[in-house]
Write a protein that holds these residues in place. Structure first.
Motif, PDB file in Angstrom:
ATOM      1  N   VAL A 166       0.858  -1.185   0.000  1.00 36.35           N
ATOM      2  CA  VAL A 166       0.000   0.000   0.000  1.00 36.35           C
ATOM      3  C   VAL A 166       0.894   1.234   0.000  1.00 36.35           C
ATOM      4  O   VAL A 166       1.785   1.361   0.840  1.00 36.35           O
ATOM      5  N   ALA A 167       0.631   2.158  -0.924  1.00 40.99           N
ATOM      6  CA  ALA A 167       1.465   3.356  -1.043  1.00 40.99           C
ATOM      7  C   ALA A 167       0.985   4.446  -0.088  1.00 40.99           C
ATOM      8  O   ALA A 167       0.527   5.511  -0.498  1.00 40.99           O
ATOM      9  N   SER A 168       1.102   4.150   1.215  1.00 43.20           N
ATOM     10  CA  SER A 168       0.756   5.121   2.244  1.00 43.20           C
ATOM     11  C   SER A 168       1.839   5.112   3.308  1.00 43.20           C
ATOM     12  O   SER A 168       2.365   4.043   3.656  1.00 43.20           O
ATOM     13  N   GLU A 169       2.139   6.291   3.838  1.00 45.63           N
ATOM     14  CA  GLU A 169       3.171   6.412   4.864  1.00 45.63           C
ATOM     15  C   GLU A 169       2.607   6.235   6.274  1.00 45.63           C
ATOM     16  O   GLU A 169       3.353   6.336   7.248  1.00 45.63           O
ATOM     17  N   ARG A 170       1.329   5.947   6.406  1.00 46.42           N
ATOM     18  CA  ARG A 170       0.696   5.933   7.723  1.00 46.42           C
ATOM     19  C   ARG A 170       1.027   4.686   8.537  1.00 46.42           C
ATOM     20  O   ARG A 170       0.909   4.702   9.758  1.00 46.42           O
ATOM     21  N   TYR A 171       1.440   3.609   7.893  1.00 41.35           N
ATOM     22  CA  TYR A 171       1.464   2.317   8.562  1.00 41.35           C
ATOM     23  C   TYR A 171       2.880   1.882   8.936  1.00 41.35           C
ATOM     24  O   TYR A 171       3.837   2.103   8.182  1.00 41.35           O
ATOM     25  N   VAL A 172       2.975   1.236  10.094  1.00 39.28           N
ATOM     26  CA  VAL A 172       4.271   0.726  10.558  1.00 39.28           C
ATOM     27  C   VAL A 172       4.430  -0.760  10.254  1.00 39.28           C
ATOM     28  O   VAL A 172       5.508  -1.326  10.437  1.00 39.28           O
ATOM     29  N   GLY A 173       3.376  -1.401   9.815  1.00 37.41           N
ATOM     30  CA  GLY A 173       3.405  -2.816   9.500  1.00 37.41           C
ATOM     31  C   GLY A 173       1.991  -3.321   9.345  1.00 37.41           C
ATOM     32  O   GLY A 173       1.021  -2.549   9.380  1.00 37.41           O
ATOM     33  N   GLY A 174       1.852  -4.643   9.175  1.00 39.03           N
ATOM     34  CA  GLY A 174       0.513  -5.183   8.999  1.00 39.03           C
ATOM     35  C   GLY A 174       0.493  -6.688   8.967  1.00 39.03           C
ATOM     36  O   GLY A 174       1.531  -7.355   9.115  1.00 39.03           O
ATOM     37  N   LEU A 175      -0.692  -7.222   8.780  1.00 41.66           N
ATOM     38  CA  LEU A 175      -0.916  -8.660   8.710  1.00 41.66           C
ATOM     39  C   LEU A 175      -1.754  -8.942   7.471  1.00 41.66           C
ATOM     40  O   LEU A 175      -2.858  -8.404   7.324  1.00 41.66           O
ATOM     41  N   VAL A 176      -1.229  -9.772   6.586  1.00 42.20           N
ATOM     42  CA  VAL A 176      -1.970 -10.184   5.393  1.00 42.20           C
ATOM     43  C   VAL A 176      -2.675 -11.501   5.674  1.00 42.20           C
ATOM     44  O   VAL A 176      -2.065 -12.454   6.173  1.00 42.20           O
ATOM     45  N   ASP A 177      -3.962 -11.541   5.371  1.00 45.74           N
ATOM     46  CA  ASP A 177      -4.725 -12.789   5.358  1.00 45.74           C
ATOM     47  C   ASP A 177      -4.924 -13.153   3.891  1.00 45.74           C
ATOM     48  O   ASP A 177      -5.750 -12.552   3.191  1.00 45.74           O
ATOM     49  N   HIS A 178      -4.156 -14.122   3.418  1.00 47.00           N
ATOM     50  CA  HIS A 178      -4.200 -14.478   2.000  1.00 47.00           C
ATOM     51  C   HIS A 178      -5.507 -15.160   1.617  1.00 47.00           C
ATOM     52  O   HIS A 178      -5.826 -15.235   0.421  1.00 47.00           O
ATOM     53  N   SER A 179      -6.275 -15.646   2.589  1.00 46.44           N
ATOM     54  CA  SER A 179      -7.556 -16.276   2.276  1.00 46.44           C
ATOM     55  C   SER A 179      -8.693 -15.267   2.201  1.00 46.44           C
ATOM     56  O   SER A 179      -9.795 -15.594   1.776  1.00 46.44           O
ATOM     57  N   ALA A 180      -8.450 -14.039   2.644  1.00 47.89           N
ATOM     58  CA  ALA A 180      -9.476 -13.002   2.593  1.00 47.89           C
ATOM     59  C   ALA A 180      -9.590 -12.469   1.172  1.00 47.89           C
ATOM     60  O   ALA A 180      -8.998 -13.007   0.237  1.00 47.89           O
ATOM     61  N   GLY A 181     -10.350 -11.393   1.000  1.00 51.21           N
ATOM     62  CA  GLY A 181     -10.485 -10.847  -0.338  1.00 51.21           C
ATOM     63  C   GLY A 181     -11.556  -9.788  -0.398  1.00 51.21           C
ATOM     64  O   GLY A 181     -12.016  -9.271   0.617  1.00 51.21           O
ATOM     65  N   HIS A 182     -11.980  -9.459  -1.618  1.00 52.02           N
ATOM     66  CA  HIS A 182     -13.043  -8.475  -1.768  1.00 52.02           C
ATOM     67  C   HIS A 182     -13.870  -8.760  -3.009  1.00 52.02           C
ATOM     68  O   HIS A 182     -13.415  -9.419  -3.951  1.00 52.02           O
TER      69      HIS A 182
END
Length: 426
Positions: A166-182
């Motif tokens: 994600v091209a945003s400077e707001r985040y220090v890290g994250g967690l990807v759930d590869h089974s999720a989606g949209h």
């Protein structure tokens, strides 16, 4: 009587063409009557129709007129209270039972899309984005918790890695759930409705229920007709009104606001190269994703008591531009609001009021996946398979303190407290 049409949302504007469904204007006698043609009602109806039942769904407006057709379109696993909270409050056995189902709704959605070839722009991957190191620590704990329940399609991202997603400077890290989606939620609902009708199910739109006559063989009445049946399922969530007062007292409708930008073209891939759906980790969170035609769909701005805001853009756009300053001059093409159903515990409520009157409500922000699970459990319970249904039904369903008069200000005060904690990083 004026007809209720879909909100002027991006989803309504881009929905697949659908045949007009009639208003109920006669008396019917069927096996099951479902009130509400959102995800809960459609999911239950489809499972029951597949099992051979004669099912009618009554909808006060149009298919997925409420939250099912207006939400952020994010497939997010688990519940609004995770299994550690459930275990702490209700014990390990309950946490294990609910934990075993926490990822099932996602699987049901994908099975429906594949089996019935539903065109709803399914994309894979969901990202929880941390705005502070404290939030990042919570995500580390969440990963370990979900892996305890067998969900292993998870990946931690550090500052550099989330910057690639994600091209945003707001985040220090994250967690990807590869089974999720949209997905395009309205097109998913319309596809499920068509699948239900292909199996003989009937849907009547503009057919608000005025009364449920309870008894050994209930009768569900509308202004122009009625449905007599063996079982009734109430699947209205935030749009229940006063139809079933004992259910309405235990939930509160809340509004969420969403905007969709103009198509962004190549800029879209620069903003979210991963094409994940994203939600941050604040108590009053923001969520966003790209549409199939490369718009940014960005939501948040919870209002307690389901007030329609006069200036949705004024609530959402400042957050959008804080996340993506590069969109400061981008046009907003659509802005809409929709209600979701909040419970005091933030856990969904499922149960039966009589031996033949079932309900599910109170998704509390995790409705896309939970509603599909709920449909399966309601259908199973009607067929006499109660074990998973009972895991939810035995949870206490408390009314909000202060009743209808005070539930909104008291809840808003609590939300303000947690929002302040987010801002202060405590």
């Amino acid at each position: 009587m004026s007809q209720l049409k879909h909100a002027a949302s991006y989803y309504a504007a881009s929905a697949h063409p659908q045949p007009a469904r009639p208003e109920l204007n006669r008396d019917l006698d069927v096996d099951i009557c479902i009130i509400g043609a959102g995800f809960t009602g459609l999911s239950a109806g489809l499972f029951l129709a597949e099992a051979g039942y004669n099912v009618v769904i009554l909808e006060q407006a149009q298919i997925a007129w409420g939250a099912s057709g207006r939400n952020g379109g994010q497939i997010v696993n688990s519940y609004s209270r995770d299994m550690d909270v459930i275990e702490r409050q209700y014990g390990k056995a309950t946490a294990d039972a609910l934990g075993a189902m926490a990822f099932t709704g996602n699987q049901i959605i994908r099975q429906r899309i594949a089996h019935y070839q539903i065109d709803c722009d399914l994309k894979n991957g969901g990202l929880f984005a941390a705005l502070s190191h404290k939030q990042l620590g919570h995500l580390v704990a969440q990963k370990a918790l979900w892996e305890r329940y067998g969900h292993t399609q998870l990946e931690m991202l550090d500052k550099a890695a989330i910057g690639q997603a994600v091209a945003s400077e707001r985040y220090v890290g994250g967690l990807v759930d590869h089974s999720a989606g949209h997905i395009h939620p309205l097109n998913l609902a319309l596809g499920e409705a068509a699948a239900f009708e292909s199996l003989g199910g009937q849907i009547f739109e503009q057919s608000a229920v005025t009364q449920i006559q309870r008894g050994p063989r209930p009768c569900v009445q509308t202004a122009q007709g009625s449905v007599r049946c063996q079982f009734v399922i109430v699947a209205c969530n935030a749009y229940l009104g006063d139809l079933v007062p004992e259910l309405a007292a235990k939930t509160m409708p809340c509004g969420s606001q969403v905007v969709a930008t103009e198509p962004l073209g190549a800029l879209a891939e620069q903003l979210i190269p991963s094409n994940y759906c994203v939600e941050d980790c604040n108590f009053l969170l923001d969520y966003y994703r790209l549409s199939a035609d490369r718009r940014l769909i960005y939501g948040g701005g919870v209002t307690y008591g389901a007030r329609d805001l006069a200036h949705i853009e004024a609530v959402i756009v400042p957050n959008l531009r804080q996340t993506f300053p590069q969109l400061s001059h981008i046009q907003i093409d659509y802005a809409w609001t929709g209600n979701f159903c909040l419970t005091l515990s933030r856990l969904p409520q499922m149960g039966r009021l009589d031996s033949n009157l079932y309900y599910s409500q109170g998704c509390s922000g995790h409705g896309v996946t939970y509603t599909h699970l709920a449909g399966r459990l309601l259908a199973q319970a009607i067929q006499g398979h109660n074990s998973q249904f009972d895991a939810f039904a035995k949870l206490p369903h408390h009314p909000f303190p202060g009743g209808r008069l005070l539930r909104v200000p008291l809840t808003a005060l609590g939300a303000w407290y947690y929002a302040l904690r987010d801002q202060l990083g405590i």
